[in-house]
Design an enzyme around this catalytic site. Structure first.
Site, PDB file in Angstrom:
ATOM      1  NE  ARG A  58      -2.224 -78.769 -68.341  1.00  0.00           N
ATOM      2  CZ  ARG A  58      -1.997 -80.006 -67.964  1.00  0.00           C
ATOM      3  NH1 ARG A  58      -2.952 -80.710 -67.427  1.00  0.00           N
ATOM      4  NH2 ARG A  58      -0.814 -80.541 -68.098  1.00  0.00           N
ATOM      5  CB  THR A  59      -2.933 -72.774 -71.507  1.00  0.00           C
ATOM      6  OG1 THR A  59      -2.693 -73.151 -70.153  1.00  0.00           O
ATOM      7  CG2 THR A  59      -3.543 -71.388 -71.533  1.00  0.00           C
ATOM      8  CE  LYS A  86      12.741 -66.760 -90.694  1.00  0.00           C
ATOM      9  NZ  LYS A  86      11.597 -66.595 -91.589  1.00  0.00           N
ATOM     10  CG  HIS A 136      -2.017 -68.634 -66.249  1.00  0.00           C
ATOM     11  ND1 HIS A 136      -2.928 -68.480 -67.281  1.00  0.00           N
ATOM     12  CD2 HIS A 136      -1.541 -69.899 -66.368  1.00  0.00           C
ATOM     13  CE1 HIS A 136      -2.981 -69.614 -67.981  1.00  0.00           C
ATOM     14  NE2 HIS A 136      -2.154 -70.483 -67.452  1.00  0.00           N
TER      15      HIS A 136
HETATM   16  N1  ASP Z   1       0.445 -74.296 -66.643  1.00  0.00           N
HETATM   17  C1  ASP Z   1       0.667 -73.315 -65.610  1.00  0.00           C
HETATM   18  C2  ASP Z   1       1.392 -72.098 -66.168  1.00  0.00           C
HETATM   19  O1  ASP Z   1       1.525 -71.969 -67.360  1.00  0.00           O
HETATM   20  C3  ASP Z   1       1.352 -73.884 -64.423  1.00  0.00           C
HETATM   21  C4  ASP Z   1       2.719 -74.463 -64.654  1.00  0.00           C
HETATM   22  O2  ASP Z   1       3.262 -74.385 -65.762  1.00  0.00           O
HETATM   23  O3  ASP Z   1       3.238 -75.009 -63.693  1.00  0.00           O
HETATM   24  O4  ASP Z   1       1.801 -71.254 -65.396  1.00  0.00           O
END
Ligand code: ASP
Length: 317
Positions: A58-59, A86, A136
């Protein structure tokens, strides 16, 4: 312009005014994203490079969509197959990219601090899309926007952050942001999954879900981050669900209108009951995803404004 950042590396050094500026601008992008014509021009002519050294669905998709909607050329580098494998160092990769003159670099990396290091070596704006267990920032901002829209404010709320806090950059960024905005934060989970130095975080700590959720406005669940565990932190997933998984019974302790959040990806039946995750009266998990695109558009818009202003200054000197 209220806020003229060079990079977005974390929440720790933002002020409440900076945070409010990003959220307010993001609101305008929520409206744009609901229209059929979703084009904004804030990044027109610019190049955005997404470098994800860790898996992301999703990100990465959210940053890609955000950049495209703002008019940027977006390049997704498949880092798994890149020169890093590499033996090229992170800095060599950054310098190579630098020579291609990108304007925005969106980076996710498994090591805390790696994105910060990279930002010191390149000429463009750098956005941290998650570094190790450190920060994040866009996740905390999208969470704040979701809460503000659901509750009408982002201050003086009781918020429980539950589960694997120790390994979670989402928890750290949220703790910084929610503290700055003067909320009351409770961390709820097993002691083995609490970070060290927790007494300095300005939070209350509970290991019992029923107590921890009492009268809260927001329940934020976290994924059990097995990939960052190098030993036995929990007895078993079944036992974990029994004690710390979010079920209807445990949620009944929260306020009647409490919202349920999760950053994804979710382990249904481990940290959250699938029915609650899908309950449109309680869960705002889909809304979090929607807010993610808007917040990333706002953050990149502000960074692009800062970049243009600095470039103009450099020319006029
Ligand atoms: N997507 C979020 C992160 O990248 C939360 C997770 O992975 O649990 O930190």
């Amino acid at each position: 312009m209220a806020f003229s950042p060079k990079h977005l590396l974390g929440i720790e050094h933002l002020s409440p005014t900076d945070i409010t500026a990003i959220l307010d601008l993001a609101e305008t992008y929520v409206d744009l994203n609901r229209k059929e014509q979703k084009q904004g021009g804030a990044l027109a002519g610019m190049t955005q490079v997404n470098m994800f050294f860790e898996n992301s669905t999703r990100t990465q998709a959210s940053f890609e969509l955000a950049g495209k909607r703002l008019g940027a050329d977006v390049l997704n580098l498949a880092m798994g197959a890149s020169s890093i494998k590499k033996g090229e160092t992170l800095i060599d990769t950054a310098m190579t990219l630098n020579a291609m003159n990108p304007d925005m670099l969106v980076v996710r990396h498994p090591h805390s601090g790696a994105v910060d290091l990279l930002s010191q070596k390149v000429k463009c704006a750098v956005l941290n899309a998650g570094d190790g267990r450190h920060e994040h920032p866009t996740q905390a901002l999208l969470d704040a926007l979701t809460i503000r829209r659901a509750k009408g404010r982002i201050h003086r709320l009781n918020i429980a952050i539950c589960g694997d806090i120790a390994h979670s950059r989402v928890a750290r960024s949220n703790i910084f942001l929610l503290n700055k905005m003067e909320n009351r934060i409770r961390l709820v989970g097993p002691q083995t999954l609490m970070p060290s130095g927790i007494d300095k975080f300005g939070v209350e700590v509970y290991d019992d879900m029923n107590e921890g959720l009492k009268d809260v406005d927001v329940v934020m669940m976290l994924r059990l981050q097995r990939e960052r565990m190098d030993g036995a932190f929990i007895p078993s997933e079944r036992e974990y669900y029994y004690r710390w998984g979010l079920t209807r019974e445990k949620l009944a302790n929260a306020k009647d209108d409490a919202i349920v959040m999760h950053p994804g990806p979710m382990n249904r039946g481990v940290e959250i009951d699938g029915d609650i995750a899908d309950d449109i009266n309680r869960s705002v998990i889909q809304e979090q995803v929607e807010m993610g695109v808007a917040v990333r558009m706002a953050a990149m818009d502000l960074l692009a404004q800062g970049l243009r202003a600095r470039r103009r200054e450099a020319v006029s000197v």
